[in-house]
Enzyme design. Structure first.
Site, mmCIF file in Angstrom:
data_model
loop_
_atom_site.group_PDB
_atom_site.id
_atom_site.type_symbol
_atom_site.label_atom_id
_atom_site.label_comp_id
_atom_site.label_asym_id
_atom_site.label_seq_id
_atom_site.Cartn_x
_atom_site.Cartn_y
_atom_site.Cartn_z
ATOM 1 N N CYS A 117 10.361 1.873 1.801
ATOM 2 C CA CYS A 117 11.308 0.823 2.191
ATOM 3 C C CYS A 117 12.743 1.348 2.149
ATOM 4 C CB CYS A 117 11.136 -0.391 1.296
ATOM 5 S SG CYS A 117 11.050 0.020 -0.432
ATOM 6 N N GLY A 175 6.726 -5.996 0.091
ATOM 7 C CA GLY A 175 5.996 -5.890 1.356
ATOM 8 C C GLY A 175 6.892 -6.228 2.526
ATOM 9 N N SER A 176 6.269 -6.755 3.572
ATOM 10 C CA SER A 176 7.004 -6.982 4.811
ATOM 11 C C SER A 176 7.868 -8.247 4.719
ATOM 12 C CB SER A 176 6.013 -7.131 5.964
ATOM 13 O OG SER A 176 5.184 -8.248 5.721
ATOM 14 N N TRP A 218 0.808 -1.220 0.000
ATOM 15 C CA TRP A 218 0.000 0.000 0.000
ATOM 16 C C TRP A 218 0.842 1.272 0.000
ATOM 17 C CZ3 TRP A 218 2.162 2.051 4.207
ATOM 18 C CH2 TRP A 218 2.640 1.169 5.176
ATOM 19 N N HIS A 237 -3.429 -6.827 -5.040
ATOM 20 C CA HIS A 237 -2.961 -5.588 -4.408
ATOM 21 C C HIS A 237 -3.199 -5.661 -2.894
ATOM 22 C CE1 HIS A 237 -1.361 -1.656 -4.487
ATOM 23 N NE2 HIS A 237 -1.672 -1.377 -5.733
ATOM 24 N N GLU A 283 13.013 -2.437 11.569
ATOM 25 C CA GLU A 283 12.638 -1.336 10.688
ATOM 26 C C GLU A 283 11.518 -0.541 11.344
ATOM 27 O OE1 GLU A 283 10.544 -2.523 7.108
ATOM 28 O OE2 GLU A 283 11.206 -0.723 6.078
ATOM 29 N N GLU A 330 10.876 -7.781 -2.661
ATOM 30 C CA GLU A 330 11.365 -6.449 -2.312
ATOM 31 C C GLU A 330 10.785 -6.156 -0.939
ATOM 32 O OE1 GLU A 330 12.275 -3.351 -1.480
ATOM 33 O OE2 GLU A 330 10.801 -2.392 -2.770
ATOM 34 N N LEU A 331 11.625 -6.285 0.084
ATOM 35 C CA LEU A 331 11.103 -6.253 1.455
ATOM 36 C C LEU A 331 11.529 -4.980 2.177
ATOM 37 C CD1 LEU A 331 11.799 -10.033 2.139
ATOM 38 C CD2 LEU A 331 9.790 -8.982 1.110
#
Ligand code: NDP
Length: 452
Positions: free
Chosen positions: A261, A205-206, A129, A154, A358, A227-228
Site C-alpha cells: 500500500c 485492504g481496498s 493477502w 484473514h 492506485e 488502512e487502505l
C-alpha cells in the site's frame, strides 16, 4: 470459499469451507466471553505472552515464508524479512507496552485526575493477502498487550497463514478464546459488526472494502481503523548519485511485486534530471522481466498474488496506453501464472484513469515537474494520502517539501518500508487511524478519566 492457489502455476492446492453462521456466532461468543478474564490479567503478564509469541514467529519463520510464497507468490527471502518485522512488532509491544499503558496523572482546575489506559472489548480484524503475517501482527500485538480479545478474518487466499498464526499465538500462551480465527466470508461481516459483543473493527485492504466496513461499523457505532490503498508520490529534487537513486527507487517500487500500500507508485522528477532518470530506470527495470519461481532466492520477478490481480493490473496498464500514456518498459502479461513484466509509464495526464487510481503491481509512473512547487502540486493531486518520499541533497529543501505533502508519512531519501516503533497510517482515502509505535496501541483504548 477460502482456497490456496499457487500463483506461479495457477494450480489449486487446497480449498477450505467458509465458516457457517453458527460457527461465526460461536466464535464471537468465545472472544466476548474471554474478555473479562484477559483484561483482568496484569499488563506484564500479557506482555510476557506477547514476547513468547515473538519467539514462536522467529522459530517458524522459514515455514511461514514458504506458506506466503505458496499462497500469494511472495519471494521467499521477502517472506523471511516480513517475519523478521513481525518478530520486531511483537517484541516492541511486549517491551514497551507496560510503559505505554501506565497511568497518566494530569493537573486539572481545582484538583487532580488520572487517565488510565485500558481495553474496550472483543475486536474484529479483517486482513489482506499482501503481507499475510505483518498486517495481522500490527493489529494483534498491541491489542493483546492492551487487553482486547480478537476475532480474525484473514484474506480468503491465505487460510494457511491464518491457521499458522493462530497456532503460534496459542502455543505462546494466548488463551484459545482470546484469539480466534474465523473463515467467515465478507458477506458475513455486516452480521458480525451488528453483534453487540464486538466493540470495534480494524481492516487493511481496498478502498471498497473500507467503505463497506466503515458504513456497517458506523451504523452500529463501532470504533474503526482503516488502512487502505495509496498512490504514494516519490519526489526527486536532485541527486549526486543517479545510479543509487534509480536503484533505490526501483527496488522500493518492486518490493513485494509492487503490492504494497505504501510503495512509491508515482515518481515525480524535476525537469532537469527527468530524462536521465527515465532512461536509467527503464534499463534498470529490465531485470524484472524474467518470471521465476518465488521459492528460488535468485528470482527477481515473482508472480502477483493471483491471476485476477495480474489481469487487473495488466488491464490498468493497457487502458493507460489506450488513453495516451507512453509505455517506456515492460507491460507484458506472462502466463502461465500471475506474472507481469515490470512496467514504466510516462506522459500520464489527469484525463487518464491511471493518473488518480492506485496500481497494485510492478508498475512505475514517472511525472515531470517543472519546479519544486509543481512537484508538491503533483504529489498532492491524488485522492490518497498514505506515504510519500522526498529525495534530494539539500536537507532543508527536503524538509520544506515534506512539510507541504498531504500524507500520513513522509520518508526522506528512503522510500516506504515499515518498522515496529514508527506510527503508520494515512489520511484522505488512504484510511483512518494509525498502527505501530505508541499510536498503534491507542486506537482501541479506553482512556478513562478518573477525577481524584
Ligand atoms: P480486499 O480489500 O478485497 O481484501 C482485503 C480483506 O478485506 C480481505 O480479508 C477480504 O476478504 C476483505 N473484504 C473484501 N471486501 C469486503 C467487504 N465488503 N466487507 C468486509 N470485508 C471485505 O482486497 P483485494 O484482495 O480485492 O485487493 C484489491 C485492492 O485492494 C488492491 O488493488 C489494493 O488497492 C487494495 N489492497 C490494499 C492493501 C493494503 O495493504 N492497504 C492490501 C490488499 C489490497 P476476502 O478475501 O474474503 O474477499
Amino acid at each position: 470459499m477460502y482456497s490456496v492457489t499457487d500463483p506461479a502455476s495457477g494450480q489449486l492446492v487446497e480449498e477450505v469451507a467458509n465458516s457457517t453462521e453458527e460457527e461465526v456466532r460461536v466464535a464471537i461468543g468465545r472472544v466476548y466471553d474471554a474478555y473479562p478474564d484477559w483484561r483482568r490479567r496484569s499488563v506484564p503478564e500479557r506482555a510476557a505472552i506477547v514476547a513468547r509469541a515473538a519467539e514462536g514467529f522467529e522459530e517458524r519463520a522459514d515455514e511461514l515464508a514458504q506458506i506466503m510464497t505458496l499462497e500469494m507468490g511472495k519471494r521467499i527471502n521477502e517472506g523471511r524479512g516480513e517475519v523478521g518485522i513481525v518478530v520486531d512488532i511483537f517484541r516492541y509491544y511486549a517491551e514497551h507496552g507496560p510503559a505505554l499503558l501506565a497511568d497518566e496523572p494530569i493537573d486539572i482546575k481545582g484538583g487532580n485526575a488520572v487517565i488510565t489506559k485500558g481495553p474496550i472489548g472483543a475486536l474484529l480484524g479483517i486482513m489482506p493477502w499482501n503481507f499475510p503475517c505483518y498486517q495481522v501482527a500490527r493489529f494483534v500485538a498491541p491489542n493483546l498487550v492492551l487487553g482486547n480479545t480478537i476475532l480474525l478474518k484473514h484474506a480468503s487466499i491465505c487460510p494457511r497463514s491464518a491457521r499458522a498464526i493462530e497456532e503460534i499465538l496459542h502455543a505462546a500462551g494466548v488463551p484459545e478464546d482470546v484469539y480466534v480465527n474465523t473463515f467467515a466470508s465478507s458477506r458475513q461481516i455486516p452480521g458480525i459488526l451488528a453483534d453487540a459483543r464486538i466493540a470495534g473493527v480494524s481492516l487493511t485492504g481496498s478502498e471498497q472494502a473500507g467503505i463497506s466496513v466503515a458504513a456497517e461499523a458506523g451504523k452500529n457505532l463501532k470504533k474503526t481503523v482503516l488502512e487502505l490503498g495509496g498512490s504514494d508520490p516519490l519526489v526527486i529534487l536532485d541527486t549526486d548519485d543517479m545510479d543509487e537513486t534509480v536503484n533505490s527507487t526501483a527496488t522500493a517500487r518492486m518490493r513485494n511485486c509492487g503490492q504494497s500500500c505504501n510503495a512509491p507508485k508515482r515518481m515525480i522528477v524535476l525537469a532537469d534530471i527527468y530524462d536521465e532518470y527515465v532512461d536509467r530506470l527503464t534499463k534498470r527495470v529490465a531485470e524484472y522481466y524474467v518470471p521465476g519461481d518465488p521459492s528460488d532466492p535468485s528470482t527477481k520477478l515473482p508472480p502477483l498474488a493471483s491471476t485476477a490481480a495480474a489481469d487487473e493490473v495488466a488491464a490498468q496498464v493497457s487502458k493507460a496506453i489506450e488513453q495516451g500514456a507512453t509505455l517506456r518498459a515492460g507491460g507484458r502479461r506472462i502466463t502461465p501464472g500471475a506474472y507481469l513484466e515490470a512496467t514504466v509509464l510516462t506522459d500520464v495526464t489527469p484525463e487518464m484513469d491511471a493518473y488518480y487510481e492506485e496500481i497494485f503491481g510492478p508498475v512505475v509512473i514517472v511525472f515531470k515537474a517543472s519546479d519544486e512547487d509543481d512537484a508538491v502540486r503533483l504529489a498532492n493531486d491524488t485522492p490518497f494520502g498514505l506515504g510519500a518520499s522526498v529525495w534530494g541533497t539539500d536537507a532543508d529543501r527536503n524538509r520544506r517539501v515534506a512539510n507541504q505533502i498531504d500524507a500520513g508519512m513522509v520518508y526522506l531519501n528512503r522510500a516506504g518500508g515499515s518498522q515496529a516503533d514508527l506510527p503508520f497510517g494515512g489520511i484522505k482515502r488512504s484510511g483512518l487511524g494509525r498502527e505501530l509505535g505508541p499510536a498503534g496501541i491507542e486506537e482501541f483504548m479506553n482512556k478513562k478519566s478518573i477525577r481524584l
